[in-house]
Design an enzyme around this catalytic site. Sequence first.
Site, mmCIF file in Angstrom:
data_model
loop_
_atom_site.group_PDB
_atom_site.id
_atom_site.type_symbol
_atom_site.label_atom_id
_atom_site.label_comp_id
_atom_site.label_asym_id
_atom_site.label_seq_id
_atom_site.Cartn_x
_atom_site.Cartn_y
_atom_site.Cartn_z
ATOM 1 N N ASP A 183 79.801 67.627 5.746
ATOM 2 C CA ASP A 183 78.201 67.170 5.793
ATOM 3 C C ASP A 183 78.028 65.630 5.680
ATOM 4 O OD1 ASP A 183 77.766 70.084 5.362
ATOM 5 O OD2 ASP A 183 77.871 70.037 3.199
ATOM 6 N N TYR A 217 67.873 57.746 -3.378
ATOM 7 C CA TYR A 217 67.688 58.817 -3.954
ATOM 8 C C TYR A 217 66.657 58.813 -5.361
ATOM 9 C CZ TYR A 217 68.904 62.056 -8.100
ATOM 10 O OH TYR A 217 68.842 63.199 -9.087
ATOM 11 N N GLU A 256 66.106 75.366 -4.716
ATOM 12 C CA GLU A 256 67.647 76.017 -4.626
ATOM 13 C C GLU A 256 67.675 77.119 -5.618
ATOM 14 O OE1 GLU A 256 72.388 74.663 -5.092
ATOM 15 O OE2 GLU A 256 70.895 73.127 -4.448
ATOM 16 N N ASP A 288 66.052 73.413 -9.112
ATOM 17 C CA ASP A 288 67.193 74.108 -9.039
ATOM 18 C C ASP A 288 66.883 75.341 -10.115
ATOM 19 O OD1 ASP A 288 68.847 72.577 -7.265
ATOM 20 O OD2 ASP A 288 68.685 70.990 -8.797
ATOM 21 N N SER A 330 64.307 65.771 -4.821
ATOM 22 C CA SER A 330 65.163 66.537 -5.697
ATOM 23 C C SER A 330 64.746 68.026 -5.398
ATOM 24 C CB SER A 330 64.893 66.318 -7.164
ATOM 25 O OG SER A 330 65.471 64.910 -7.521
#
Length: 253
Positions: free
Chosen positions: A164, A217, A75, A40, A37
Amino acid sequence: MDQLQKIVRLVGDTLGPAALGIYLHGSSVDGGLKPASDVDIMVVSEHSLDDRERRALVDGLAPISGSRVAARPVELTVVVQAQVRPWRYPPTCDFLYGEWLRDQIAASGPPQPEPMPNLAIMIPMTLAGDHPLSGPPPAELLDPVPPGDIARGCVDGIPDLVGDLPGDTRNVLLTFARIWATLATGEIKSKDAAADWALARLPAPDRPVLEHAKQLYLTRRYSEEAAWSDELMAQLPSHVDTVLAEIGRLAKG
């Protein structure tokens, strides 16, 4: 000083009082960080960044973001308050930094303002997360996004996601599942929760690729991810066609 403190200090030193609020969102506040992850961060700025500020953010983020410095990838998104409040679509992102943009930034320079449909999803997530690192609660600076614009933001981002798919298969599949779930329920779910929602509605032959993406994930960094098997890759087109057909049906409805 931990990574979040470094980011907050960098933004504060670069923008000063123009940084109206700095907010943590995404996995950090929605179900917990997974092995790959990003951290963010959304920054609400009083003004559009100038060239010096853009360069300062890039130069400051590069040494504290990503596996090459043994850190979580960052990010960081900057929006100008006056461009998103009052809300209108399409929204403009004033600055976006992410690890996947390193090569592009090196070649073309710091990110510039551009329309970003995904802000119609990121802003509601920031509001729901309600996690200031600096500044007031996000609801004091950001307007809610109408459900119709959340749906538009989801759908308008699909062409880029399709492009992508070969290089970022796990994330694209999970994002498609999130888009499907969002259009159907009106709720922006975490990636693994969206995958569970979609798996319960997919025909059996279309489940394995999403099950694999979800497991990656939950359990693997990108560096630990083996190549997808030929069997899974052969099932990928059918899965994508099924999910995109469901998204298209909901978008038209």
